[in-house]
Write an enzyme that holds these catalytic residues in place. Structure first.
Site, mmCIF file in Angstrom:
data_model
loop_
_atom_site.group_PDB
_atom_site.id
_atom_site.type_symbol
_atom_site.label_atom_id
_atom_site.label_comp_id
_atom_site.label_asym_id
_atom_site.label_seq_id
_atom_site.Cartn_x
_atom_site.Cartn_y
_atom_site.Cartn_z
ATOM 1 N N THR A 64 0.755 -1.164 0.006
ATOM 2 C CA THR A 64 0.094 0.162 -0.001
ATOM 3 C C THR A 64 0.938 1.362 -0.107
ATOM 4 O O THR A 64 0.489 2.081 -0.514
ATOM 5 C CB THR A 64 -0.786 0.181 1.242
ATOM 6 O OG1 THR A 64 -1.632 -1.066 1.264
ATOM 7 C CG2 THR A 64 -1.873 1.352 1.237
ATOM 8 N N ASP A 118 1.857 -6.766 -4.683
ATOM 9 C CA ASP A 118 0.952 -6.870 -3.259
ATOM 10 C C ASP A 118 1.488 -7.727 -2.611
ATOM 11 O O ASP A 118 1.712 -8.900 -2.823
ATOM 12 C CB ASP A 118 -0.521 -6.781 -3.758
ATOM 13 C CG ASP A 118 -1.498 -6.993 -2.728
ATOM 14 O OD1 ASP A 118 -2.284 -5.762 -2.600
ATOM 15 O OD2 ASP A 118 -1.391 -7.818 -1.415
ATOM 16 N N SER A 119 1.536 -7.825 -1.027
ATOM 17 C CA SER A 119 2.343 -8.916 -0.464
ATOM 18 C C SER A 119 1.548 -9.765 -0.314
ATOM 19 O O SER A 119 1.938 -11.117 0.116
ATOM 20 C CB SER A 119 2.662 -8.116 1.122
ATOM 21 O OG SER A 119 1.651 -8.109 1.707
ATOM 22 N N THR A 123 0.294 -22.598 19.729
ATOM 23 C CA THR A 123 -1.263 -22.140 20.212
ATOM 24 C C THR A 123 -2.067 -21.394 19.350
ATOM 25 O O THR A 123 -1.324 -20.402 18.601
ATOM 26 C CB THR A 123 -1.147 -21.693 21.765
ATOM 27 O OG1 THR A 123 -2.369 -21.233 22.084
ATOM 28 C CG2 THR A 123 -0.274 -20.343 21.709
ATOM 29 N N CYS A 159 -4.039 -19.132 20.479
ATOM 30 C CA CYS A 159 -3.947 -18.171 21.242
ATOM 31 C C CYS A 159 -3.125 -16.911 20.643
ATOM 32 O O CYS A 159 -1.978 -17.379 20.184
ATOM 33 C CB CYS A 159 -3.805 -18.113 22.563
ATOM 34 S SG CYS A 159 -4.968 -19.081 23.477
HETATM 35 N N1 ASP Z 1 -2.480 -5.516 0.390
HETATM 36 C C1 ASP Z 1 -1.470 -4.706 0.926
HETATM 37 C C2 ASP Z 1 -0.253 -5.696 1.067
HETATM 38 O O1 ASP Z 1 -0.050 -6.339 1.875
HETATM 39 C C3 ASP Z 1 -1.780 -4.178 2.341
HETATM 40 C C4 ASP Z 1 -0.557 -3.269 2.767
HETATM 41 O O2 ASP Z 1 0.310 -2.859 2.061
HETATM 42 O O3 ASP Z 1 -0.874 -2.992 3.884
HETATM 43 O O4 ASP Z 1 0.594 -5.490 0.014
#
Ligand code: ASP
Length: 341
Positions: A14, A58-59, A277, A279
């Site tokens: 982003t 995009d990751s 876990t 959690c």
């Molecule tokens: N979808 C984006 C990504 O992970 C979200 C981000 O950059 O915060 O590339």
């Protein structure tokens, strides 16, 4: 000492995205524009150079091949730079920070992952503070030695150990948390470093980049109602070599015979099964309850207080390193980069 040299590695996310005027979706844009958007960078007391992925991603599209590209970029520039800042999408940043921590053996310079929840061009963006402070953290030196000598993740005023983090919120600027380890630094009026929690690697060793991840692994989250055919389908897959089992509370699971029998048979076939876990905080303690004693008895590996992100990347990493099966459990349960306590 001369001004520190910092290498910014842009992978996507982003932080460097713009809104498509036709569709309204966010997509990556040219990294050069990113630097033009932050003239403040020129005011920092360091030299900044940049390098980016051929095509920003995009990751959500991140994978071990890209981890190797990031590791190579660091290795190829290791001698010429004092610190590295990796700009990365927040969605899978904790996985990448964990993976890179395992890959970069004997790291003695800072590698700081950061990104943002809003694009850098947005009026209310969190990108500028994240980027500027990450660069400052990567520049910190004491008597010619970098203060941070590990893979960190900086987001919304806090620096965390990368392999201890989890993305906990899709909307808040405070998107990450490290529930089982204190933060390494906090940015307020002053930059406060929690020195005693930093990794103190041996400065004399040479950086070694270990590539090779085995992706024949899976994560299975337990839930009341999990059925035999589903677990069978996962464990009888011809490919599977390792499984992260996300159990309840302090590492507990159903005591039904079919469940334990399937796990035991898989372990006997050489599949590594790790107990973490589900959690967000706390640790696995097999044997504390009756519902975890059998897991211990059949040879399940304890993930102790590992995050799932660190556990799955450590599993892919260690299987990829062809560790002797007899030593695997002991090595997995040992802290390699401060990822577990
Ligand atoms: N979808 C984006 C990504 O992970 C979200 C981000 O950059 O915060 O590339």
């Amino acid at each position: 000492m001369n001004k520190p040299n910092i290498l910014l590695i842009y992978t996507g996310g982003t932080i460097g995205m713009v809104k498509d005027s036709n569709t309204g979706t966010l997509k990556a844009f040219n990294f050069d524009n990113l630097l033009m958007s932050i003239p403040e960078l020129r005011l920092l007391d360091c030299n900044i150079e940049t390098i980016s992925f051929e095509k920003a991603i995009d990751s959500s599209n991140m994978n071990p091949k890209y981890w190797c590209i990031i590791a190579d970029m660091i290795k190829d520039n290791y001698e010429n730079f004092d610190g590295f800042v990796v700009l990365h999408g927040s969605d899978t940043m904790s996985y990448s920070a964990s993976a890179l921590s395992f890959m970069l053996e004997n790291l003695t310079k800072p590698v700081i992952f950061t990104g943002s929840q809003l694009p850098i061009g947005d009026l209310r963006t969190d990108a500028k503070e994240n980027l500027i402070t990450s660069i400052q953290l990567a520049s910190l030196h004491e008597k010619g030695v970098p203060v941070i000598r590990e893979v960190g993740l900086y987001f919304e005023y806090k620096l965390y150990r990368g392999n201890r983090t989890t993305k906990i919120n899709a909307e808040h600027f405070e998107a990450f948390e490290s529930l089982n380890y204190p933060h390494l630094a906090e940015s307020g009026v002053y930059l406060n470093i929690n020195n005693k929690f930093l990794l103190k690697p041996n400065l004399g060793e040479e950086l070694k980049v270990n590539k090779g991840f085995d992706t024949n692994v899976a994560i299975l989250k337990l839930f009341p109602g999990i059925s035999k055919p589903i677990l069978e389908a996962v464990l009888r897959s011809r490919l599977i070599k390792g499984l992260i089992l996300e159990t309840y509370g302090s590492g507990n699971a159903t005591t039904e015979t079919w469940f334990i029998d399937l796990l035991e048979a898989a372990i006997k076939r050489g599949i590594y099964i790790v107990n973490v876990t589900q959690c967000s905080g706390g640790r696995v303690n097999m044997g504390q309850y009756e519902t975890s004693s059998q897991l211990k008895k059949i040879g399940i590996i304890s993930g102790r207080d590992l995050t799932s992100e660190a556990a799955i990347t450590k599993l892919m990493y260690l299987i990829g390193q062809n560790i002797n099966p007899l030593a695997f459990k002991a090595i997995f349960e040992t802290s390699l980069r401060g990822e577990l306590s």
